[in-house]
Scaffold this active site. Structure first.
Site, PDB file in Angstrom:
ATOM      1  N   SER A 276       0.803  -1.224   0.000  1.00  0.00           N
ATOM      2  CA  SER A 276       0.000   0.000   0.000  1.00  0.00           C
ATOM      3  C   SER A 276       0.832   1.268   0.000  1.00  0.00           C
ATOM      4  O   SER A 276       0.340   2.331  -0.367  1.00  0.00           O
ATOM      5  CB  SER A 276      -0.943   0.013   1.211  1.00  0.00           C
ATOM      6  OG  SER A 276      -0.223  -0.167   2.416  1.00  0.00           O
TER       7      SER A 276
ATOM      8  N   HIS B 191      -0.199   6.140   6.450  1.00  0.00           N
ATOM      9  CA  HIS B 191       0.295   5.973   5.087  1.00  0.00           C
ATOM     10  C   HIS B 191       0.596   7.343   4.479  1.00  0.00           C
ATOM     11  O   HIS B 191       0.074   8.358   4.948  1.00  0.00           O
ATOM     12  CB  HIS B 191      -0.746   5.254   4.215  1.00  0.00           C
ATOM     13  CG  HIS B 191      -0.770   3.780   4.414  1.00  0.00           C
ATOM     14  ND1 HIS B 191      -1.260   3.189   5.559  1.00  0.00           N
ATOM     15  CD2 HIS B 191      -0.363   2.757   3.609  1.00  0.00           C
ATOM     16  CE1 HIS B 191      -1.172   1.873   5.454  1.00  0.00           C
ATOM     17  NE2 HIS B 191      -0.620   1.581   4.279  1.00  0.00           N
TER      18      HIS B 191
END
Length: 250
Positions: A39, A231
């Site tokens: 990711s 993230h």
């Protein structure tokens, strides 16, 4: 034909015969770029793999005109790259990027432990992860990198690290303690050390995103990471990972 025209024609013919006339610069090979990984490469968008147009592979391809085959998938581990991603590589692939290893080491669970388990629980989780990264992950990375080279023998391969997640400033509302944040960052350091070693063994280029994200961790004044999902955000991809990829490509 005029005398001047005759001279121009004769001059062009002589130069061409001598190999001195070049009507265009050298032909540059098209960049056939395959983005592999988890990711941190795919982004955190919708769909099974969470790929987004703001993730660094798409931003880099748009910026450079590279043809992108976007294989990175949210949640991917080394086994997923081997089973589901390297098949996209071919002899005509001339650029590959990858982030991998964080999910194998259980990085998401580490963050949960650091948020909910206090400093003691965080240290226990990070110590287990670092043992895994030191003892088990190198063999897994070696398999992935060997498969990449086998499938894409002519490619420049850039292995990207994970950034430090947290600033170690005293105040970081809603996040783990300063001590636990340090433990969390130490896992990124362990991953970088192991990844760099395995990349060097494979003859790949390692590019350290800890450098391009420095000063932009969670709780900094201009974070490149989302404090909720840990993230890279849009700036993290465009200003953190794209420069790291460019540095690796050279």
């Amino acid at each position: 034909m005029s005398i001047a025209g005759t001279f121009r024609t004769l001059a062009a013919a002589c130069l061409a015969a001598a190999g001195l006339v070049a009507f265009a610069g050298p032909v540059q090979a098209a960049t056939n770029y395959v983005a592999l990984g988890d990711s941190y490469s795919s982004g955190t968008g919708a769909g099974t793999c969470g790929r987004t147009t703001t993730a660094y592979p798409a931003v880099y391809a748009d910026k450079t005109g590279a043809t992108l085959n976007f294989q990175a998938c949210s949640g991917a581990k080394t086994g997923d790259v081997l089973n589901n991603q390297v098949g996209a590589l071919t002899a005509s692939t001339n650029l590959v990027s990858i982030t991998i290893g964080g999910n194998d080491a259980g990085f998401a669970n580490i963050l949960i432990s650091c948020l909910l388990g206090g400093d003691s629980g965080c240290k226990s989780a990070t110590d287990r992860a670092k043992t895994y990264i030191h003892d088990t992950l190198p063999g897994q990375l070696d398999q992935v990198y060997a498969a990449i080279r086998s499938h894409a023998p002519n490619a420049k391969v850039v292995v990207l690290s994970y950034p430090h997640i947290f600033t170690l400033a005293a105040s970081c509302p809603g996040q783990p303690s300063q001590t636990s944040r340090g433990y969390g960052n130490s896992v990124a350091d362990a991953l970088a050390t192991t990844t760099q070693s395995s990349a060097a063994k494979a003859g790949f280029t390692f590019s350290d995103a800890r450098t391009t994200f420095a000063g932009h961790e969670i709780c900094s004044s201009d974070p490149y990471l989302d404090g909720g999902n840990y993230h890279p955000n849009v700036n993290g991809h465009a200003k953190g990972y794209v420069p790291a990829l460019e540095a690796g490509v050279g």
